[in-house]
Design a protein around this motif. Structure first.
Motif, mmCIF file in Angstrom:
data_model
loop_
_atom_site.group_PDB
_atom_site.id
_atom_site.type_symbol
_atom_site.label_atom_id
_atom_site.label_comp_id
_atom_site.label_asym_id
_atom_site.label_seq_id
_atom_site.Cartn_x
_atom_site.Cartn_y
_atom_site.Cartn_z
ATOM 1 N N GLU A 247 0.857 -1.176 0.000
ATOM 2 C CA GLU A 247 0.000 0.000 0.000
ATOM 3 C C GLU A 247 0.897 1.230 0.000
ATOM 4 N N ILE A 248 0.817 1.999 -1.081
ATOM 5 C CA ILE A 248 1.658 3.181 -1.240
ATOM 6 C C ILE A 248 0.750 4.399 -1.268
ATOM 7 N N GLU A 249 1.037 5.331 -0.383
ATOM 8 C CA GLU A 249 0.155 6.483 -0.183
ATOM 9 C C GLU A 249 0.732 7.735 -0.833
ATOM 10 N N GLY A 250 -0.129 8.413 -1.565
ATOM 11 C CA GLY A 250 0.192 9.732 -2.094
ATOM 12 C C GLY A 250 -0.740 10.728 -1.436
ATOM 13 N N GLU A 251 -0.302 11.968 -1.343
ATOM 14 C CA GLU A 251 -1.160 12.959 -0.692
ATOM 15 C C GLU A 251 -1.036 14.312 -1.358
ATOM 16 N N ALA A 252 -1.991 15.168 -1.018
ATOM 17 C CA ALA A 252 -2.000 16.547 -1.519
ATOM 18 C C ALA A 252 -2.693 17.416 -0.481
ATOM 19 N N GLY A 253 -2.452 18.698 -0.592
ATOM 20 C CA GLY A 253 -3.085 19.652 0.317
ATOM 21 C C GLY A 253 -2.656 19.459 1.750
ATOM 22 N N TYR B 277 0.910 7.444 -7.676
ATOM 23 C CA TYR B 277 1.369 6.743 -8.880
ATOM 24 C C TYR B 277 2.884 6.860 -9.039
ATOM 25 N N THR B 278 3.404 8.064 -8.843
ATOM 26 C CA THR B 278 4.849 8.282 -8.961
ATOM 27 C C THR B 278 5.617 7.429 -7.958
ATOM 28 N N LYS B 279 5.149 7.408 -6.718
ATOM 29 C CA LYS B 279 5.804 6.594 -5.687
ATOM 30 C C LYS B 279 5.696 5.107 -6.001
ATOM 31 N N SER B 280 4.547 4.689 -6.505
ATOM 32 C CA SER B 280 4.323 3.282 -6.822
ATOM 33 C C SER B 280 5.222 2.820 -7.970
ATOM 34 N N THR B 281 5.304 3.616 -9.026
ATOM 35 C CA THR B 281 6.151 3.217 -10.154
ATOM 36 C C THR B 281 7.627 3.241 -9.771
ATOM 37 N N ALA B 282 8.028 4.190 -8.939
ATOM 38 C CA ALA B 282 9.426 4.230 -8.483
ATOM 39 C C ALA B 282 9.743 2.986 -7.652
ATOM 40 N N THR B 283 8.805 2.581 -6.807
ATOM 41 C CA THR B 283 8.995 1.375 -5.995
ATOM 42 C C THR B 283 9.110 0.154 -6.890
#
Length: 115
Positions: free
Chosen positions: A42-48, A91-97
């Protein structure tokens, strides 16, 4: 024909070929394990500042979206932008992983399509 030349490649080349086959089999087995591992991540991305979070698996499958009460107070277009930004971050974190784990799996092999 001189002795020891056989069909144009010596025993050294056969040994290299056998080692390459063995490594390819190891990579294939490792790829199956890696796929299972990525599916369970589970890879979390966030904003705000954490108002919006998007969680994806290691192979980019969206799992959930989390919105804080503060996010719900935003205008629809702002909230849409925050969700999109969180999705992109995840998505960026997931593809990098995934890329990092594939590089570890292949161990420096020069395999086409994985670089």
């Amino acid at each position: 024909m001189s002795q020891g030349q056989g069909f144009g490649f010596g025993l050294g080349k056969m040994k290299e070929f056998a080692e390459a086959i063995k490594k390819a089999q190891q990579v294939q087995e490792g790829a199956k394990q890696l796929q299972e591992e990525l599916e369970s991540m589970e890879i979390e991305g966030e904003a705000g500042g954490g108002m919006v979070k998007v969680v994806m698996s290691g192979n980019q499958e969206p799992l959930r979206v989390v919105l804080t009460p503060e996010a719900l107070n935003e205008e629809a277009d702002v909230l849409s932008d925050l969700v999109l930004a969180a999705m992109k971050d995840s998505y960026t974190k997931s593809t990098a992983t995934m890329r990092e784990k594939m590089e570890n799996l292949t161990g420096g092999l020069n395999l086409p399509g994985l670089g």
